[in-house]
Motif scaffolding. Structure first.
Motif, PDB file in Angstrom:
ATOM      1  N   ALA A 139      -9.910  -1.732 -16.075  1.00  0.00           N
ATOM      2  CA  ALA A 139     -10.797  -0.840 -15.328  1.00  0.00           C
ATOM      3  C   ALA A 139     -10.542  -0.906 -13.822  1.00  0.00           C
ATOM      4  CB  ALA A 139     -12.251  -1.193 -15.619  1.00  0.00           C
ATOM      5  N   ILE A 140     -10.036  -2.015 -13.348  1.00  0.00           N
ATOM      6  CA  ILE A 140      -9.788  -2.167 -11.908  1.00  0.00           C
ATOM      7  C   ILE A 140      -8.871  -1.078 -11.357  1.00  0.00           C
ATOM      8  CG2 ILE A 140      -8.708  -3.686 -10.196  1.00  0.00           C
ATOM      9  CD1 ILE A 140      -9.993  -6.045 -11.751  1.00  0.00           C
ATOM     10  N   PRO A 141      -7.824  -0.652 -12.090  1.00  0.00           N
ATOM     11  CA  PRO A 141      -6.977   0.417 -11.546  1.00  0.00           C
ATOM     12  C   PRO A 141      -7.744   1.714 -11.280  1.00  0.00           C
ATOM     13  CG  PRO A 141      -5.969  -0.523 -13.513  1.00  0.00           C
ATOM     14  CD  PRO A 141      -7.303  -1.160 -13.348  1.00  0.00           C
ATOM     15  N   MET A 142      -8.775   1.988 -12.073  1.00  0.00           N
ATOM     16  CA  MET A 142      -9.582   3.178 -11.843  1.00  0.00           C
ATOM     17  C   MET A 142     -10.317   3.075 -10.512  1.00  0.00           C
ATOM     18  SD  MET A 142     -12.785   4.766 -14.071  1.00  0.00           S
ATOM     19  CE  MET A 142     -12.137   4.112 -15.561  1.00  0.00           C
ATOM     20  N   ALA A 143     -10.855   1.897 -10.230  1.00  0.00           N
ATOM     21  CA  ALA A 143     -11.550   1.683  -8.959  1.00  0.00           C
ATOM     22  C   ALA A 143     -10.571   1.736  -7.792  1.00  0.00           C
ATOM     23  CB  ALA A 143     -12.283   0.343  -8.983  1.00  0.00           C
ATOM     24  N   VAL A 144      -9.399   1.144  -7.956  1.00  0.00           N
ATOM     25  CA  VAL A 144      -8.378   1.176  -6.899  1.00  0.00           C
ATOM     26  C   VAL A 144      -7.964   2.618  -6.633  1.00  0.00           C
ATOM     27  CG1 VAL A 144      -5.989   0.534  -6.351  1.00  0.00           C
ATOM     28  CG2 VAL A 144      -7.549  -1.158  -7.339  1.00  0.00           C
ATOM     29  N   PHE A 145      -7.727   3.381  -7.708  1.00  0.00           N
ATOM     30  CA  PHE A 145      -7.389   4.790  -7.550  1.00  0.00           C
ATOM     31  C   PHE A 145      -8.479   5.518  -6.779  1.00  0.00           C
ATOM     32  CE2 PHE A 145      -8.355   9.066  -9.015  1.00  0.00           C
ATOM     33  CZ  PHE A 145      -7.201   9.744  -8.635  1.00  0.00           C
ATOM     34  N   GLY A 146      -9.735   5.288  -7.154  1.00  0.00           N
ATOM     35  CA  GLY A 146     -10.843   5.970  -6.486  1.00  0.00           C
ATOM     36  C   GLY A 146     -10.880   5.696  -4.997  1.00  0.00           C
ATOM     37  N   VAL A 147     -10.718   4.433  -4.627  1.00  0.00           N
ATOM     38  CA  VAL A 147     -10.724   4.064  -3.208  1.00  0.00           C
ATOM     39  C   VAL A 147      -9.557   4.736  -2.483  1.00  0.00           C
ATOM     40  CG1 VAL A 147     -10.403   2.135  -1.597  1.00  0.00           C
ATOM     41  CG2 VAL A 147     -11.972   1.904  -3.538  1.00  0.00           C
ATOM     42  N   LEU A 148      -8.373   4.673  -3.085  1.00  0.00           N
ATOM     43  CA  LEU A 148      -7.203   5.296  -2.451  1.00  0.00           C
ATOM     44  C   LEU A 148      -7.339   6.810  -2.389  1.00  0.00           C
ATOM     45  CD1 LEU A 148      -4.338   3.139  -3.992  1.00  0.00           C
ATOM     46  CD2 LEU A 148      -5.178   3.098  -1.627  1.00  0.00           C
ATOM     47  N   CYS A 149      -7.907   7.415  -3.428  1.00  0.00           N
ATOM     48  CA  CYS A 149      -8.129   8.858  -3.440  1.00  0.00           C
ATOM     49  C   CYS A 149      -9.041   9.271  -2.289  1.00  0.00           C
ATOM     50  CB  CYS A 149      -8.714   9.273  -4.784  1.00  0.00           C
ATOM     51  SG  CYS A 149      -8.967  11.037  -4.983  1.00  0.00           S
ATOM     52  N   VAL A 150     -10.113   8.533  -2.093  1.00  0.00           N
ATOM     53  CA  VAL A 150     -11.033   8.829  -0.987  1.00  0.00           C
ATOM     54  C   VAL A 150     -10.319   8.629   0.352  1.00  0.00           C
ATOM     55  CG1 VAL A 150     -13.131   8.061   0.196  1.00  0.00           C
ATOM     56  CG2 VAL A 150     -13.127   8.342  -2.294  1.00  0.00           C
ATOM     57  N   VAL A 164      -1.948   1.874 -17.807  1.00  0.00           N
ATOM     58  CA  VAL A 164      -3.135   2.211 -17.010  1.00  0.00           C
ATOM     59  C   VAL A 164      -2.850   2.024 -15.523  1.00  0.00           C
ATOM     60  CG1 VAL A 164      -5.507   1.514 -16.498  1.00  0.00           C
ATOM     61  CG2 VAL A 164      -4.774   1.743 -18.862  1.00  0.00           C
ATOM     62  N   TRP A 165      -2.241   0.908 -15.169  1.00  0.00           N
ATOM     63  CA  TRP A 165      -1.918   0.656 -13.766  1.00  0.00           C
ATOM     64  C   TRP A 165      -0.907   1.673 -13.228  1.00  0.00           C
ATOM     65  CZ3 TRP A 165      -3.961  -2.310 -10.022  1.00  0.00           C
ATOM     66  CH2 TRP A 165      -4.912  -3.258 -10.405  1.00  0.00           C
ATOM     67  N   ILE A 166       0.122   1.968 -14.015  1.00  0.00           N
ATOM     68  CA  ILE A 166       1.151   2.914 -13.579  1.00  0.00           C
ATOM     69  C   ILE A 166       0.537   4.291 -13.326  1.00  0.00           C
ATOM     70  CG2 ILE A 166       3.217   4.173 -14.341  1.00  0.00           C
ATOM     71  CD1 ILE A 166       3.964   1.550 -15.901  1.00  0.00           C
ATOM     72  N   VAL A 167      -0.289   4.748 -14.244  1.00  0.00           N
ATOM     73  CA  VAL A 167      -0.888   6.081 -14.129  1.00  0.00           C
ATOM     74  C   VAL A 167      -1.796   6.179 -12.908  1.00  0.00           C
ATOM     75  CG1 VAL A 167      -2.558   7.641 -15.209  1.00  0.00           C
ATOM     76  CG2 VAL A 167      -0.680   6.690 -16.549  1.00  0.00           C
ATOM     77  N   PHE A 168      -2.658   5.201 -12.718  1.00  0.00           N
ATOM     78  CA  PHE A 168      -3.603   5.303 -11.608  1.00  0.00           C
ATOM     79  C   PHE A 168      -2.929   5.102 -10.248  1.00  0.00           C
ATOM     80  CE2 PHE A 168      -7.043   4.742 -14.813  1.00  0.00           C
ATOM     81  CZ  PHE A 168      -7.750   5.884 -14.489  1.00  0.00           C
ATOM     82  N   LEU A 169      -1.967   4.202 -10.155  1.00  0.00           N
ATOM     83  CA  LEU A 169      -1.253   4.047  -8.883  1.00  0.00           C
ATOM     84  C   LEU A 169      -0.430   5.299  -8.575  1.00  0.00           C
ATOM     85  CD1 LEU A 169      -0.065   0.325  -9.054  1.00  0.00           C
ATOM     86  CD2 LEU A 169      -1.906   1.291  -7.656  1.00  0.00           C
ATOM     87  N   GLY A 170       0.233   5.838  -9.591  1.00  0.00           N
ATOM     88  CA  GLY A 170       0.988   7.074  -9.396  1.00  0.00           C
ATOM     89  C   GLY A 170       0.081   8.238  -9.039  1.00  0.00           C
ATOM     90  N   ALA A 179     -14.106   5.416  -8.113  1.00  0.00           N
ATOM     91  CA  ALA A 179     -14.248   4.073  -7.553  1.00  0.00           C
ATOM     92  C   ALA A 179     -15.534   3.421  -8.048  1.00  0.00           C
ATOM     93  CB  ALA A 179     -14.225   4.131  -6.027  1.00  0.00           C
ATOM     94  N   TRP A 180     -16.617   4.155  -7.982  1.00  0.00           N
ATOM     95  CA  TRP A 180     -17.919   3.628  -8.378  1.00  0.00           C
ATOM     96  C   TRP A 180     -17.938   3.275  -9.869  1.00  0.00           C
ATOM     97  CZ3 TRP A 180     -22.139   2.034  -5.870  1.00  0.00           C
ATOM     98  CH2 TRP A 180     -23.309   1.877  -6.595  1.00  0.00           C
ATOM     99  N   GLN A 181     -17.521   4.216 -10.698  1.00  0.00           N
ATOM    100  CA  GLN A 181     -17.551   3.991 -12.141  1.00  0.00           C
ATOM    101  C   GLN A 181     -16.498   2.955 -12.575  1.00  0.00           C
ATOM    102  OE1 GLN A 181     -19.895   5.112 -14.241  1.00  0.00           O
ATOM    103  NE2 GLN A 181     -20.857   5.965 -12.413  1.00  0.00           N
ATOM    104  N   GLY A 182     -15.348   2.970 -11.931  1.00  0.00           N
ATOM    105  CA  GLY A 182     -14.318   1.985 -12.247  1.00  0.00           C
ATOM    106  C   GLY A 182     -14.779   0.571 -11.942  1.00  0.00           C
TER     107      GLY A 182
END
Length: 177
Positions: A147-158, A71-77, A121-124
């Protein structure tokens, strides 16, 4: 290091400012962390095979650790993919269009990425808060770490998409295609 983004036509580069350098460092940090996690994933699967076939004692925690690492690898990548413009996109149709529809579609693409990142980010974060009390079996850590990686991804995506949006308007103001 040249940046390949969805907002710039092939071969076009904007001057690299301090913000872009900071975002490059963040992206490199994400890739480094994901790379370390990938190596860890390989090592623990090696331990799983060794434990199962040599020691005849399968380490049961490996599956849960692997799920967490993936999960962490996918969202950070994925976040790095947004920054570098290498995320899943089909832009050859857009790039064959005349200038005005092409620019409109580029803008819509960036705005959709900002919206998508905001939702992630919100849902994560909401999912992390809801799952914080539950523990991951075998690892004895909070389920929220999935779930935290989803929120981190969202913030970085924005964050990365806002930089692309600024580049987009800068390029339009300079009259570059």
């Amino acid at each position: 290091m040249a940046q390949d983004t969805a907002t710039l036509p092939a071969g076009a580069d904007l001057p690299r400012g301090a913000i872009h350098r900071i975002l490059d460092v963040i992206a490199r940090l994400c890739l480094t962390v994901a790379g370390i996690q990938m190596v860890t994933l390989i090592v623990i699967f090696g331990w799983l095979v060794f434990g199962r076939y040599v020691l005849n004692d399968t380490p049961t925690w490996v599956e849960q650790a692997a799920l967490l690492l993936v999960v962490w690898i996918v969202f950070l990548g994925g976040a790095v993919g947004v920054w570098r413009g290498s995320h899943l996109s089909v832009d050859f149709v857009r790039e064959m269009m005349p200038r005005v529809p092409k620019e409109i579609l580029r803008l819509v693409s960036i705005l959709l990425m900002i919206f998508f990142g905001t939702v992630m980010a919100w849902q994560g974060w909401g999912l992390a808060q809801k799952t914080w009390p539950r523990m991951v079996p075998m690892l004895d850590i909070s389920e929220a770490w999935r779930a935290i990686p989803m929120a981190v991804f969202g913030v970085l995506c924005v964050l990365f998409s806002l930089a692309h949006l600024a580049d987009y308007f800068k390029r339009l103001a300079e009259g570059r295609d």
